[in-house]
Design an enzyme around this catalytic site. Structure first.
Site, mmCIF file in Angstrom:
data_model
loop_
_atom_site.group_PDB
_atom_site.id
_atom_site.type_symbol
_atom_site.label_atom_id
_atom_site.label_comp_id
_atom_site.label_asym_id
_atom_site.label_seq_id
_atom_site.Cartn_x
_atom_site.Cartn_y
_atom_site.Cartn_z
ATOM 1 N N LYS A 172 2.218 -1.538 3.865
ATOM 2 C CA LYS A 172 1.310 -0.418 4.053
ATOM 3 C C LYS A 172 0.644 -0.120 2.728
ATOM 4 C CE LYS A 172 1.681 3.481 3.221
ATOM 5 N NZ LYS A 172 1.033 4.288 2.130
ATOM 6 N N THR A 183 3.666 -3.234 -4.978
ATOM 7 C CA THR A 183 2.511 -2.609 -4.349
ATOM 8 C C THR A 183 2.996 -1.333 -3.700
ATOM 9 O OG1 THR A 183 0.690 -2.943 -2.837
ATOM 10 C CG2 THR A 183 2.796 -3.914 -2.217
#
Length: 395
Positions: A172, A183
């Site tokens: 996501k 990330t």
């Protein structure tokens, strides 16, 4: 439901009503056997409670059996209470699923500073456990989306010398994307049988080539986490150099696919800027130049508006910190040469470029003219919707 999870993994979700009623915002993936664990995490000094817990599990055990994900509350900057609540959710899920709490890796996303709503957790866990085996990769991914416009996941088969294995990646992220060693949130699963040391090593290299080369807005979150779980349920081992190389190649490719989705879905974004720097003194200088261009708000807004403003690009290169001779620099935009040996060229191509800049993918090629260093980077453009989304994110 598409059965796109690797062998031995089951997924379930539940609607806990953490932020929006009626949507799944709690997810659990369980392996039927212990998994070799790899992980990379945010370099932000304000690390969320789930990041600290995952780091502890990776360092002390190196194995896990499950990933517990929630949206709606980041559990970041929440102190000792937040850490205790995080451990309590592990215990809740573990007791219900018949696991050890230390086998569960927690990941959270949402507003920083918001504590976990423990009453809602207690109410939702039974339904979460009951749903195990009823969700696929898309279903699990949807359970920890926030401002994402679409779920980001991919699955692929890899043929090793002993047979086929599967890789599945779920992530996501649409804002606060400028990772350093991670990330937003990402879970990579495989049923390959691989030892811990080579799994962590290939995972680190693959992340560095993919998730660490994308940017939406230059922000790195408190919760950035990417986890890799390998359970060996396929019975196919990756031990030889050849098999390890095949597995790493496939892992890098699938992470590249999913990380590209993050840039495509950048908040308010309409285009992906593909930046390639060559001719640098070394790869580090090339990286400095590429990241400077990708983070420049003036470059991003020009690309959003379809303005072939090469001056903004070379300016960003100039302040990047990379060392080069400005008189040797060249630039191509959408394949059209605009700058050669430190001077503008092809000023009559503006109309052609205006059409080319309408494309979803925009190529920026920079040659520093001074060495063999190179680097590639992806960034989103920057439009009005980014401000709209982020000016009322907490409401």
């Amino acid at each position: 439901m598409t059965n796109d999870l690797p062998k031995g993994f089951r997924a379930g979700t539940a609607a806990a009503n953490f932020k929006k009623a009626g949507r799944d915002d709690l997810g659990l993936i369980v392996s039927d056997r212990p998994c070799v664990l790899a992980g990379m995490f945010t370099q932000n000094l304000f690390k969320a409670a789930p990041v600290l817990v995952c780091q502890e599990i990776l360092a002390s055990r190196g194995t896990a059996r499950a990933v517990l994900a929630n949206a709606g509350q980041a559990n970041a900057c929440t102190g000792e209470e937040g850490l205790a609540n995080c451990r309590a959710t592990q215990k809740m899920a573990a007791e219900a699923a018949g696991l050890d709490a230390r086998d569960i890796l927690p990941i959270s996303t949402g507003v920083i500073g918001a504590h976990l709503r423990m009453d809602l957790w207690r109410a939702a866990v039974p339904a979460l456990i009951q749903s195990l085996g009823s969700r696929d990769a898309e279903g699990f991914t949807r359970a920890f989306m926030t401002t994402d416009a679409f779920p980001k996941f991919a699955s692929r088969e890899v043929m090793l010398s002993g047979g086929g294995v599967r890789l599945t990646v779920m992530a996501k992220g649409a804002g606060m994307i400028c990772p350093n060693m991670a990330t937003m949130l990402c879970v990579a699963l495989t049923d390959a049988d691989v030892d811990r040391a080579p799994w962590q090593a290939m995972f680190g290299r693959a992340v560095d080539k993919t998730f660490n080369r994308v940017s939406v807005d230059g922000d790195t979150s408190t919760n950035d986490t990417i986890l890799g779980l390998a359970n060996g349920a396929s019975g196919v081992a990756a031990r030889s150099e050849a098999d390890l190389a095949l597995l790493e190649e496939a892992l890098t490719a699938i992470l590249a696919t999913v990380s590209h989705m993050l840039v495509m879905d950048g908040e308010g974004a309409s285009k992906v800027i593909h930046i390639t720097v060559t001719g640098a003194r070394d790869d580090r200088d090339a990286e400095l130049a590429a990241r400077s261009v990708g983070h420049s708000q003036l470059v991003k807004t020009a690309i959003y508006g379809g303005d072939a403003n090469w001056g903004r690009i070379v300016t960003a290169v100039g302040y990047s910190g990379a060392q080069f001779d400005p008189a040797r620099v060249g630039l191509r935009l959408c394949g059209v040469e605009r700058f050669r040996l430190g001077r503008p060229v092809n000023d009559d191509q503006e109309e052609k470029l205006a059409q080319l800049l309408k494309a979803r993918d925009v190529e920026v090629e920079i040659d520093l003219g001074g060495g063999s260093g190179s680097y590639s980077f992806q960034a989103s453009d920057l439009g009005h919707e980014y401000v709209t989304l982020n000016s009322d994110y907490r409401s």
